[in-house]
Design a protein around this motif. Structure first.
Motif, short mmCIF file in Angstrom:
data_model
loop_
_atom_site.label_atom_id
_atom_site.label_comp_id
_atom_site.label_asym_id
_atom_site.label_seq_id
_atom_site.Cartn_x
_atom_site.Cartn_y
_atom_site.Cartn_z
N MET A 1 0.84 -1.19 0.00
CA MET A 1 0.00 0.00 0.00
C MET A 1 0.88 1.24 0.00
SD MET A 1 -2.85 1.22 2.82
CE MET A 1 -3.49 -0.45 2.96
N SER A 2 0.54 2.21 -0.82
CA SER A 2 1.34 3.43 -0.91
C SER A 2 1.15 4.30 0.32
CB SER A 2 0.94 4.21 -2.16
OG SER A 2 -0.38 4.73 -2.03
N ALA A 3 2.08 5.26 0.49
CA ALA A 3 2.01 6.17 1.64
C ALA A 3 0.74 7.00 1.60
CB ALA A 3 3.25 7.07 1.66
N GLY A 4 0.33 7.38 0.39
CA GLY A 4 -0.88 8.19 0.26
C GLY A 4 -2.12 7.43 0.72
N LEU A 5 -2.22 6.16 0.33
CA LEU A 5 -3.35 5.35 0.75
C LEU A 5 -3.33 5.09 2.25
CD1 LEU A 5 -3.59 2.74 -2.15
CD2 LEU A 5 -5.08 4.71 -1.72
N MET A 6 -2.12 4.89 2.80
CA MET A 6 -2.00 4.69 4.24
C MET A 6 -2.45 5.93 5.00
SD MET A 6 -1.33 2.64 6.66
CE MET A 6 -0.47 1.29 5.84
N ALA A 7 -2.15 7.11 4.44
CA ALA A 7 -2.60 8.36 5.08
C ALA A 7 -4.12 8.43 5.11
CB ALA A 7 -2.02 9.56 4.34
N TYR A 8 -4.77 7.98 4.03
CA TYR A 8 -6.24 7.93 4.00
C TYR A 8 -6.78 7.02 5.11
CZ TYR A 8 -7.13 10.47 -0.36
OH TYR A 8 -7.25 11.44 -1.34
N VAL A 9 -6.09 5.89 5.30
CA VAL A 9 -6.54 4.94 6.32
C VAL A 9 -6.43 5.56 7.71
CG1 VAL A 9 -6.04 2.73 7.44
CG2 VAL A 9 -6.01 2.91 4.94
N PHE A 167 -14.91 4.14 4.61
CA PHE A 167 -14.75 4.90 3.37
C PHE A 167 -13.30 4.81 2.87
CE2 PHE A 167 -14.13 8.76 0.85
CZ PHE A 167 -15.27 8.77 0.06
N ALA A 168 -12.35 4.92 3.80
CA ALA A 168 -10.94 4.80 3.43
C ALA A 168 -10.64 3.40 2.87
CB ALA A 168 -10.05 5.08 4.65
N ALA A 169 -11.25 2.39 3.48
CA ALA A 169 -11.04 1.03 2.99
C ALA A 169 -11.59 0.86 1.58
CB ALA A 169 -11.72 0.03 3.94
N GLN A 170 -12.70 1.49 1.30
CA GLN A 170 -13.26 1.43 -0.05
C GLN A 170 -12.33 2.09 -1.06
OE1 GLN A 170 -15.72 -0.29 -0.96
NE2 GLN A 170 -17.46 -0.22 0.44
N LEU A 171 -11.69 3.19 -0.67
CA LEU A 171 -10.73 3.85 -1.56
C LEU A 171 -9.53 2.93 -1.83
CD1 LEU A 171 -10.63 7.53 -0.19
CD2 LEU A 171 -11.70 6.71 -2.29
N VAL A 172 -9.05 2.29 -0.78
CA VAL A 172 -7.91 1.38 -0.94
C VAL A 172 -8.30 0.21 -1.84
CG1 VAL A 172 -6.36 -0.21 0.25
CG2 VAL A 172 -6.90 2.02 1.28
N ALA A 174 -10.59 0.17 -4.18
CA ALA A 174 -10.74 0.64 -5.55
C ALA A 174 -9.39 0.88 -6.21
CB ALA A 174 -11.56 1.93 -5.56
N SER A 175 -8.39 1.28 -5.40
CA SER A 175 -7.07 1.59 -5.96
C SER A 175 -6.22 0.35 -6.17
CB SER A 175 -6.33 2.56 -5.03
OG SER A 175 -7.04 3.77 -4.91
N THR A 176 -6.37 -0.64 -5.30
CA THR A 176 -5.50 -1.82 -5.36
C THR A 176 -6.19 -3.05 -5.93
OG1 THR A 176 -6.08 -2.51 -3.11
CG2 THR A 176 -4.23 -0.97 -3.36
N GLY A 177 -7.53 -3.09 -5.86
CA GLY A 177 -8.26 -4.26 -6.31
C GLY A 177 -8.21 -5.42 -5.34
N GLU A 178 -7.65 -5.20 -4.15
CA GLU A 178 -7.51 -6.26 -3.14
C GLU A 178 -8.72 -6.26 -2.21
OE1 GLU A 178 -5.42 -8.59 -2.86
OE2 GLU A 178 -3.81 -8.02 -4.24
N THR A 179 -9.81 -6.84 -2.67
CA THR A 179 -11.04 -6.83 -1.87
C THR A 179 -10.90 -7.65 -0.59
OG1 THR A 179 -12.38 -6.56 -3.87
CG2 THR A 179 -13.49 -7.36 -1.89
N THR A 180 -10.39 -8.88 -0.72
CA THR A 180 -10.31 -9.78 0.44
C THR A 180 -9.42 -9.21 1.53
OG1 THR A 180 -10.66 -11.71 -0.99
CG2 THR A 180 -9.74 -12.10 1.21
N LEU A 181 -8.21 -8.78 1.18
CA LEU A 181 -7.27 -8.28 2.17
C LEU A 181 -7.78 -6.99 2.82
CD1 LEU A 181 -3.81 -8.89 0.46
CD2 LEU A 181 -4.82 -10.12 2.38
N VAL A 182 -8.39 -6.13 2.01
CA VAL A 182 -8.87 -4.86 2.55
C VAL A 182 -9.97 -5.08 3.58
CG1 VAL A 182 -10.17 -2.76 1.98
CG2 VAL A 182 -8.20 -3.44 0.58
#
Length: 230
Positions: A1-9, A167-172, A174-182
């Motif tokens: 996960m990128s730093a930007g996505l982690m910041a959203y989380v 909401f942050a998890a949904q963004l992650v 959508a960006s990574t396509g990792e539904t199960t892990l998210v």
């Protein structure tokens, strides 16, 4: 996960905690007002409290949320979206918790109230020195359940685009396509928050019971409703 996505989380986690904490505090205010009003000798006061509890227990939190954010502005009132989320959750959980408050107040033995009257305590003194110290111990276990329900209900705010943890998890996703892990991570995240909240409530219960000379079984997985005389 990128730093930007982690910041959203992390931002989403903060918003979820704010919704939970402030929703719980505001809901507790509503609960005490309505719960004590339901025990009032005045029919009008009891009636108003009953209307609140029955109406807001019947309204789903999501409906209240949509009403505060999308319908209320039609009448000239615009609320901050985060505050609207807190208020919707607090109104709903406060209505449920009001019954907890009412039941705990009524659980105080009548003999102790009679003794307080014999000591010439005013109604306020009876409530503050006799009723509430005992009622609070009885309230905490069911209020702990209400708190966890409130935490789970915070995920609803993602449907009105409030950037909470869901909401942050949904963004992650959508960006990574990792539904199960998210969503597995989301499950673990809410579980850990719930565990922390449960531990805090257990500590508060033990502190309140200790002030009355009672003991509560140790351990967060012990039955929290069995406070016994020391």
């Amino acid at each position: 996960m990128s730093a930007g996505l982690m910041a959203y989380v992390w931002e989403g986690l903060v918003v979820t905690l704010m919704l939970t904490v402030f929703g719980a505090l505001l809901g507790l205010v509503f609960a005490f007002i309505a719960g004590l009003a339901r025990s009032s000798d005045r029919k009008v006061v009891r009636g108003i409290a009953m209307v609140y509890t029955e109406v807001f227990r019947g309204f789903p939190s999501l409906v209240l949320l949509f009403a505060l954010i999308f319908i209320l502005p039609q009448f000239g009132f615009q609320l901050n979206t985060l505050f609207a989320g807190i208020l919707a959750l607090a109104l709903n959980i406060g209505a449920y918790a009001a019954e907890v408050v009412r039941g705990a107040v009524r659980s105080v033995p009548p003999g102790q109230l009679e003794a307080a009257v014999a000591l010439n305590f005013t109604p306020m003194q009876r409530m503050r020195k006799v009723v509430l110290p005992q009622a609070v111990v009885a309230m905490i276990p069911p209020l702990s359940n209400n708190l966890i329900e409130l935490l789970k209900a915070t995920s609803l705010v993602s449907l009105v685009y409030i950037s909470d943890l869901t909401f942050a998890a949904q963004l992650v996703r959508a960006s990574t396509g990792e539904t199960t892990l998210v969503f597995l991570g989301l499950l673990v995240g809410y579980g850990l928050i719930a565990l922390v909240l449960t531990t805090i409530m257990r500590l508060l219960e033990r502190m309140a019971a200790k002030r009355l000379g009672r003991q509560v079984p140790k351990g967060i997985f012990s039955s929290s409703s069995k406070a016994v005389a020391a």
